[in-house]
Design an enzyme around this catalytic site. Structure first.
Site, PDB file in Angstrom:
ATOM      1  N   ASP A  46       0.844  -1.204   0.000  1.00 24.63           N
ATOM      2  CA  ASP A  46       0.000   0.000   0.000  1.00 24.63           C
ATOM      3  C   ASP A  46       0.881   1.257   0.000  1.00 24.63           C
ATOM      4  OD1 ASP A  46       0.858  -0.167   2.597  1.00 24.63           O
ATOM      5  OD2 ASP A  46      -1.115   0.079   3.517  1.00 24.63           O
ATOM      6  N   SER A  47       2.202   1.069  -0.059  1.00 22.07           N
ATOM      7  CA  SER A  47       3.110   2.188  -0.362  1.00 22.07           C
ATOM      8  C   SER A  47       2.756   2.746  -1.746  1.00 22.07           C
ATOM      9  CB  SER A  47       4.574   1.729  -0.328  1.00 22.07           C
ATOM     10  OG  SER A  47       4.738   0.571  -1.122  1.00 22.07           O
ATOM     11  N   ASP A  85      -1.140  -6.071   0.064  1.00 28.16           N
ATOM     12  CA  ASP A  85      -1.479  -5.449   1.353  1.00 28.16           C
ATOM     13  C   ASP A  85      -2.973  -5.282   1.507  1.00 28.16           C
ATOM     14  OD1 ASP A  85       0.753  -4.998   2.917  1.00 28.16           O
ATOM     15  OD2 ASP A  85       1.293  -3.153   1.871  1.00 28.16           O
ATOM     16  N   LYS A 115      -1.020  -9.367   3.194  1.00 29.26           N
ATOM     17  CA  LYS A 115      -0.182  -8.857   4.298  1.00 29.26           C
ATOM     18  C   LYS A 115      -1.017  -7.899   5.137  1.00 29.26           C
ATOM     19  CE  LYS A 115       3.462  -5.959   3.619  1.00 29.26           C
ATOM     20  NZ  LYS A 115       3.018  -4.744   4.335  1.00 29.26           N
ATOM     21  N   GLU A 117      -0.860  -5.397   8.749  1.00 30.72           N
ATOM     22  CA  GLU A 117      -0.011  -4.745   9.745  1.00 30.72           C
ATOM     23  C   GLU A 117      -0.596  -4.963  11.139  1.00 30.72           C
ATOM     24  OE1 GLU A 117       0.579  -0.614   8.777  1.00 30.72           O
ATOM     25  OE2 GLU A 117       1.345  -1.072   6.781  1.00 30.72           O
ATOM     26  N   GLU A 184       9.770  -4.059   9.875  1.00 32.87           N
ATOM     27  CA  GLU A 184      10.126  -2.770   9.261  1.00 32.87           C
ATOM     28  C   GLU A 184      10.721  -1.821  10.300  1.00 32.87           C
ATOM     29  OE1 GLU A 184       7.159  -0.909   6.767  1.00 32.87           O
ATOM     30  OE2 GLU A 184       8.360   0.906   6.551  1.00 32.87           O
TER      31      GLU A 184
HETATM   32  O1  KIV Z   1       3.619  -1.115   1.445  1.00 34.17           O
HETATM   33  C1  KIV Z   1       4.787  -1.506   1.383  1.00 34.17           C
HETATM   34  O2  KIV Z   1       5.528  -1.244   0.438  1.00 34.17           O
HETATM   35  C2  KIV Z   1       5.293  -2.292   2.502  1.00 34.17           C
HETATM   36  C3  KIV Z   1       6.757  -2.568   2.536  1.00 34.17           C
HETATM   37  C4  KIV Z   1       7.485  -1.340   2.872  1.00 34.17           C
HETATM   38  C5  KIV Z   1       7.088  -3.693   3.432  1.00 34.17           C
HETATM   39  O3  KIV Z   1       4.553  -2.662   3.341  1.00 34.17           O
END
Ligand code: KIV
EC number: 2.1.2.11
Length: 308
Positions: A46-47, A85, A115, A117, A184
Protein backbone atom coordinates in the site's frame (compact mmCIF):
# COMPACT_ATOMS: atom_id res chain seq x y z
CA UNK A 1 10.58 -20.17 -17.05
CA UNK A 2 10.76 -20.58 -13.27
CA UNK A 3 7.72 -21.93 -11.42
CA UNK A 4 5.89 -19.71 -8.92
CA UNK A 5 7.11 -20.29 -5.34
CA UNK A 6 4.72 -21.47 -2.63
CA UNK A 7 4.61 -20.74 1.11
CA UNK A 8 6.18 -24.17 1.65
CA UNK A 9 9.11 -23.16 -0.60
CA UNK A 10 9.50 -19.89 1.31
CA UNK A 11 9.60 -21.65 4.69
CA UNK A 12 12.15 -24.12 3.29
CA UNK A 13 14.29 -21.19 2.09
CA UNK A 14 14.63 -20.09 5.71
CA UNK A 15 15.70 -23.61 6.78
CA UNK A 16 18.23 -23.71 3.94
CA UNK A 17 19.62 -20.25 4.74
CA UNK A 18 18.56 -19.15 1.27
CA UNK A 19 17.63 -15.43 1.55
CA UNK A 20 14.23 -14.41 0.17
CA UNK A 21 14.15 -11.42 -2.22
CA UNK A 22 10.96 -9.36 -2.17
CA UNK A 23 10.27 -6.05 -3.92
CA UNK A 24 7.14 -4.01 -4.40
CA UNK A 25 5.45 -3.62 -7.81
CA UNK A 26 2.23 -1.81 -8.61
CA UNK A 27 1.51 -2.27 -12.31
CA UNK A 28 1.99 -4.50 -15.35
CA UNK A 29 5.44 -3.31 -16.58
CA UNK A 30 7.01 -3.30 -13.10
CA UNK A 31 5.66 -6.82 -12.51
CA UNK A 32 6.97 -8.12 -15.87
CA UNK A 33 10.44 -6.68 -15.21
CA UNK A 34 10.53 -7.98 -11.61
CA UNK A 35 9.64 -11.48 -12.79
CA UNK A 36 12.18 -11.37 -15.63
CA UNK A 37 14.81 -10.33 -13.06
CA UNK A 38 14.18 -13.47 -11.00
CA UNK A 39 12.55 -11.95 -7.91
CA UNK A 40 11.16 -14.47 -5.37
CA UNK A 41 8.14 -12.50 -4.12
CA UNK A 42 6.30 -9.41 -5.40
CA UNK A 43 4.58 -7.25 -2.81
CA UNK A 44 1.78 -5.04 -4.05
CA UNK A 45 2.34 -2.72 -1.11
CA UNK A 46 0.00 0.00 0.00
CA UNK A 47 3.11 2.19 -0.36
CA UNK A 48 1.27 2.51 -3.69
CA UNK A 49 -0.32 5.50 -1.94
CA UNK A 50 3.03 7.27 -1.51
CA UNK A 51 4.98 6.32 -4.60
CA UNK A 52 2.29 5.98 -7.28
CA UNK A 53 -0.79 7.90 -6.15
CA UNK A 54 0.96 10.89 -4.58
CA UNK A 55 -0.49 10.71 -1.05
CA UNK A 56 1.58 11.62 2.04
CA UNK A 57 0.72 8.38 3.83
CA UNK A 58 -0.77 4.96 3.04
CA UNK A 59 -3.97 5.79 4.90
CA UNK A 60 -6.04 7.02 1.89
CA UNK A 61 -5.39 3.82 -0.11
CA UNK A 62 -8.64 1.90 -0.66
CA UNK A 63 -9.56 -1.73 -1.23
CA UNK A 64 -10.53 -0.80 -4.80
CA UNK A 65 -7.05 0.72 -5.38
CA UNK A 66 -5.38 -2.46 -4.14
CA UNK A 67 -7.61 -4.74 -6.23
CA UNK A 68 -7.02 -2.68 -9.38
CA UNK A 69 -3.23 -2.62 -9.00
CA UNK A 70 -2.95 -6.24 -7.87
CA UNK A 71 -4.84 -7.32 -10.98
CA UNK A 72 -2.36 -5.48 -13.20
CA UNK A 73 0.60 -7.03 -11.34
CA UNK A 74 -0.97 -10.50 -11.58
CA UNK A 75 -1.26 -10.10 -15.37
CA UNK A 76 2.43 -9.22 -15.57
CA UNK A 77 3.90 -11.82 -13.20
CA UNK A 78 2.14 -15.14 -13.73
CA UNK A 79 5.04 -17.15 -12.27
CA UNK A 80 5.89 -15.06 -9.21
CA UNK A 81 4.37 -15.36 -5.74
CA UNK A 82 2.31 -12.18 -5.19
CA UNK A 83 1.46 -10.78 -1.76
CA UNK A 84 -0.99 -7.88 -1.50
CA UNK A 85 -1.48 -5.45 1.35
CA UNK A 86 -4.84 -5.19 3.04
CA UNK A 87 -5.22 -1.40 3.23
CA UNK A 88 -6.10 0.77 6.25
CA UNK A 89 -9.29 -0.22 8.10
CA UNK A 90 -10.18 -3.12 5.81
CA UNK A 91 -9.19 -5.52 8.61
CA UNK A 92 -9.11 -5.36 12.41
CA UNK A 93 -12.78 -4.42 12.16
CA UNK A 94 -14.38 -7.77 12.95
CA UNK A 95 -13.88 -11.18 11.40
CA UNK A 96 -16.75 -11.09 8.96
CA UNK A 97 -15.75 -7.79 7.31
CA UNK A 98 -12.09 -8.78 7.28
CA UNK A 99 -12.90 -12.09 5.59
CA UNK A 100 -15.13 -10.40 3.03
CA UNK A 101 -12.46 -7.81 2.13
CA UNK A 102 -9.77 -10.48 2.01
CA UNK A 103 -11.91 -12.58 -0.33
CA UNK A 104 -12.22 -9.63 -2.75
CA UNK A 105 -8.43 -9.10 -2.81
CA UNK A 106 -7.83 -12.78 -3.53
CA UNK A 107 -10.65 -13.32 -6.05
CA UNK A 108 -10.70 -10.00 -7.90
CA UNK A 109 -7.03 -9.04 -7.43
CA UNK A 110 -5.52 -12.47 -8.01
CA UNK A 111 -2.92 -12.40 -5.21
CA UNK A 112 -1.56 -15.57 -3.62
CA UNK A 113 -1.34 -14.09 -0.10
CA UNK A 114 -2.27 -11.04 1.97
CA UNK A 115 -0.18 -8.86 4.30
CA UNK A 116 -1.65 -7.24 7.40
CA UNK A 117 -0.01 -4.75 9.75
CA UNK A 118 -0.17 -5.44 13.46
CA UNK A 119 0.63 -8.06 16.12
CA UNK A 120 -1.30 -9.61 19.01
CA UNK A 121 -4.29 -7.31 18.45
CA UNK A 122 -5.01 -8.80 15.01
CA UNK A 123 -3.87 -12.37 15.75
CA UNK A 124 -7.44 -13.72 15.96
CA UNK A 125 -8.27 -12.27 12.51
CA UNK A 126 -5.05 -13.70 11.07
CA UNK A 127 -6.12 -17.08 12.44
CA UNK A 128 -9.56 -16.73 10.82
CA UNK A 129 -8.00 -15.86 7.45
CA UNK A 130 -5.59 -18.78 7.64
CA UNK A 131 -8.46 -21.13 8.58
CA UNK A 132 -10.31 -19.81 5.51
CA UNK A 133 -7.35 -20.91 3.38
CA UNK A 134 -5.69 -17.52 2.87
CA UNK A 135 -1.91 -17.35 3.40
CA UNK A 136 -1.08 -14.37 5.64
CA UNK A 137 2.16 -12.41 5.92
CA UNK A 138 2.44 -10.36 9.13
CA UNK A 139 4.02 -6.89 9.35
CA UNK A 140 5.33 -5.44 12.61
CA UNK A 141 7.77 -2.75 13.74
CA UNK A 142 7.12 0.51 11.92
CA UNK A 143 3.62 -0.06 10.58
CA UNK A 144 2.90 2.87 8.23
CA UNK A 145 -0.89 2.60 8.58
CA UNK A 146 -0.42 3.54 12.29
CA UNK A 147 2.10 6.32 11.61
CA UNK A 148 0.08 8.90 13.52
CA UNK A 149 -0.20 6.64 16.54
CA UNK A 150 3.53 5.79 16.41
CA UNK A 151 4.41 9.48 16.27
CA UNK A 152 6.22 9.39 12.93
CA UNK A 153 8.54 7.14 10.94
CA UNK A 154 11.07 6.16 13.61
CA UNK A 155 13.08 3.04 14.39
CA UNK A 156 11.16 0.58 16.59
CA UNK A 157 12.36 -1.72 19.36
CA UNK A 158 15.03 0.49 20.91
CA UNK A 159 13.45 0.35 24.37
CA UNK A 160 13.13 -2.86 26.46
CA UNK A 161 9.34 -2.65 26.55
CA UNK A 162 9.07 -2.02 22.80
CA UNK A 163 11.43 -4.89 22.03
CA UNK A 164 9.45 -7.28 24.25
CA UNK A 165 6.18 -6.22 22.60
CA UNK A 166 7.60 -6.85 19.12
CA UNK A 167 8.89 -10.29 20.14
CA UNK A 168 5.44 -11.12 21.59
CA UNK A 169 3.74 -9.84 18.42
CA UNK A 170 5.96 -11.98 16.20
CA UNK A 171 5.24 -15.11 18.26
CA UNK A 172 1.50 -14.37 18.29
CA UNK A 173 1.46 -14.05 14.48
CA UNK A 174 3.39 -17.29 14.06
CA UNK A 175 0.99 -19.07 16.44
CA UNK A 176 -1.96 -17.63 14.45
CA UNK A 177 -0.61 -19.29 11.30
CA UNK A 178 1.21 -16.47 9.46
CA UNK A 179 3.69 -17.95 6.95
CA UNK A 180 6.16 -15.00 7.15
CA UNK A 181 6.55 -11.64 8.88
CA UNK A 182 7.86 -8.30 7.61
CA UNK A 183 10.00 -6.46 10.18
CA UNK A 184 10.13 -2.77 9.26
CA UNK A 185 12.55 -0.25 10.79
CA UNK A 186 13.53 -2.48 13.69
CA UNK A 187 16.99 -2.49 15.29
CA UNK A 188 19.30 -5.11 13.80
CA UNK A 189 19.85 -7.05 17.06
CA UNK A 190 16.11 -7.30 17.76
CA UNK A 191 15.32 -8.37 14.16
CA UNK A 192 18.02 -11.04 14.43
CA UNK A 193 16.65 -12.27 17.77
CA UNK A 194 13.09 -12.49 16.38
CA UNK A 195 14.34 -14.28 13.25
CA UNK A 196 16.14 -16.88 15.39
CA UNK A 197 13.11 -17.39 17.63
CA UNK A 198 10.65 -18.06 14.78
CA UNK A 199 10.36 -21.06 12.47
CA UNK A 200 8.73 -18.88 9.76
CA UNK A 201 10.82 -16.46 7.66
CA UNK A 202 11.25 -12.81 8.58
CA UNK A 203 11.60 -10.29 5.77
CA UNK A 204 13.33 -7.08 6.77
CA UNK A 205 13.17 -3.51 5.55
CA UNK A 206 15.50 -1.30 7.52
CA UNK A 207 15.92 -4.23 9.94
CA UNK A 208 19.52 -5.15 9.21
CA UNK A 209 21.32 -8.31 8.18
CA UNK A 210 19.81 -10.94 10.48
CA UNK A 211 16.48 -11.41 8.67
CA UNK A 212 15.63 -14.35 6.38
CA UNK A 213 14.86 -12.06 3.46
CA UNK A 214 14.72 -8.43 2.41
CA UNK A 215 12.06 -6.19 0.91
CA UNK A 216 12.40 -2.73 -0.62
CA UNK A 217 10.19 -0.38 -2.56
CA UNK A 218 10.51 -0.44 -6.37
CA UNK A 219 10.65 3.34 -6.73
CA UNK A 220 13.30 3.62 -3.98
CA UNK A 221 15.82 1.20 -5.48
CA UNK A 222 15.40 2.82 -8.92
CA UNK A 223 15.28 6.48 -7.80
CA UNK A 224 12.00 6.58 -9.73
CA UNK A 225 10.58 9.78 -8.24
CA UNK A 226 11.12 13.48 -8.04
CA UNK A 227 12.42 14.80 -5.77
CA UNK A 228 14.28 11.63 -4.80
CA UNK A 229 14.65 11.32 -1.02
CA UNK A 230 17.66 9.41 0.26
CA UNK A 231 16.78 6.90 2.99
CA UNK A 232 19.41 5.17 5.13
CA UNK A 233 17.80 1.74 4.81
CA UNK A 234 17.64 1.87 0.99
CA UNK A 235 20.31 1.01 -1.53
CA UNK A 236 19.63 2.43 -4.96
CA UNK A 237 20.54 0.27 -7.92
CA UNK A 238 19.71 2.64 -10.79
CA UNK A 239 18.74 6.24 -11.40
CA UNK A 240 15.64 5.88 -13.55
CA UNK A 241 14.28 9.28 -12.49
CA UNK A 242 17.16 11.14 -14.12
CA UNK A 243 17.00 8.89 -17.20
CA UNK A 244 13.27 9.54 -17.67
CA UNK A 245 13.55 13.29 -17.01
CA UNK A 246 16.40 13.63 -19.53
CA UNK A 247 14.55 11.58 -22.14
CA UNK A 248 11.35 13.65 -21.82
CA UNK A 249 13.35 16.87 -21.94
CA UNK A 250 15.05 15.72 -25.19
CA UNK A 251 11.64 14.87 -26.66
CA UNK A 252 10.26 18.32 -25.76
CA UNK A 253 13.29 20.03 -27.32
CA UNK A 254 13.11 17.94 -30.51
CA UNK A 255 9.37 18.60 -30.99
CA UNK A 256 9.88 22.32 -30.49
CA UNK A 257 12.99 22.33 -32.71
CA UNK A 258 11.26 20.42 -35.54
CA UNK A 259 13.72 17.54 -35.19
CA UNK A 260 11.05 14.97 -34.34
CA UNK A 261 9.34 13.41 -36.24
CA UNK A 262 11.99 12.78 -38.90
CA UNK A 263 11.46 11.06 -42.27
CA UNK A 264 11.95 7.60 -40.72
CA UNK A 265 9.01 8.17 -38.35
CA UNK A 266 6.61 9.26 -41.12
CA UNK A 267 4.37 7.38 -43.59
CA UNK A 268 4.39 8.18 -47.32
CA UNK A 269 1.52 8.11 -49.87
CA UNK A 270 1.26 8.03 -53.69
CA UNK A 271 1.27 11.62 -55.05
CA UNK A 272 -2.05 10.88 -56.82
CA UNK A 273 -3.82 10.40 -53.48
CA UNK A 274 -2.81 13.90 -52.43
CA UNK A 275 -3.43 15.48 -55.89
CA UNK A 276 -6.98 14.24 -55.64
CA UNK A 277 -7.52 16.34 -52.50
CA UNK A 278 -6.91 19.44 -54.62
CA UNK A 279 -9.18 18.41 -57.49
CA UNK A 280 -6.49 16.75 -59.59
CA UNK A 281 -6.60 13.24 -61.06
CA UNK A 282 -6.11 10.64 -58.42
CA UNK A 283 -7.12 7.26 -57.21
CA UNK A 284 -9.78 7.47 -54.50
CA UNK A 285 -9.90 4.86 -51.81
CA UNK A 286 -13.28 3.72 -53.29
CA UNK A 287 -11.70 3.18 -56.71
CA UNK A 288 -8.72 1.55 -55.14
CA UNK A 289 -10.88 -0.95 -53.20
CA UNK A 290 -12.97 -1.43 -56.36
CA UNK A 291 -9.80 -2.23 -58.31
CA UNK A 292 -8.78 -4.65 -55.59
CA UNK A 293 -12.21 -6.41 -55.78
CA UNK A 294 -11.90 -6.67 -59.60
CA UNK A 295 -8.37 -8.14 -59.24
CA UNK A 296 -9.66 -10.74 -56.77
CA UNK A 297 -12.58 -11.69 -59.07
CA UNK A 298 -10.26 -12.30 -62.02
CA UNK A 299 -7.84 -14.31 -59.84
CA UNK A 300 -10.79 -16.48 -58.74
CA UNK A 301 -11.88 -16.97 -62.39
CA UNK A 302 -8.29 -17.97 -63.38
CA UNK A 303 -8.12 -20.44 -60.46
CA UNK A 304 -11.47 -22.09 -61.43
CA UNK A 305 -10.56 -22.38 -65.16
CA UNK A 306 -7.10 -23.82 -64.33
CA UNK A 307 -8.58 -26.46 -62.06
CA UNK A 308 -11.67 -27.53 -64.01
O1 KIV B 1 3.62 -1.11 1.44
C1 KIV B 1 4.79 -1.51 1.38
O2 KIV B 1 5.53 -1.24 0.44
C2 KIV B 1 5.29 -2.29 2.50
C3 KIV B 1 6.76 -2.57 2.54
C4 KIV B 1 7.48 -1.34 2.87
C5 KIV B 1 7.09 -3.69 3.43
O3 KIV B 1 4.55 -2.66 3.34
Amino acid sequence: MRKRLTITNLKKMKQDNNPISMLTAYDYPSAVLAEEAGLDVILVGDSLGNVVLGYDTTIPVTLEDMIYHTRAVARGAKNTFIVTDMPFMTYGIGRESTLRNAARLMQEGGAQALKLEGGTEIASEVEALVKAGIPVMGHIGLTPQSVHQLGGYRVQGKLDKEAQKLMDDAKALEAAGAFAIVLELVTEPLAEAISKELSIPTIGIGAGRGCDGQVLVYHDILQYSSPYIDKKMVKTYADIGTTIRNAISSYVNEVKGGVFPAEEHSFGAKPAAINHLYGGAGETSDQSSGNQATREESQKRDFVSNHS
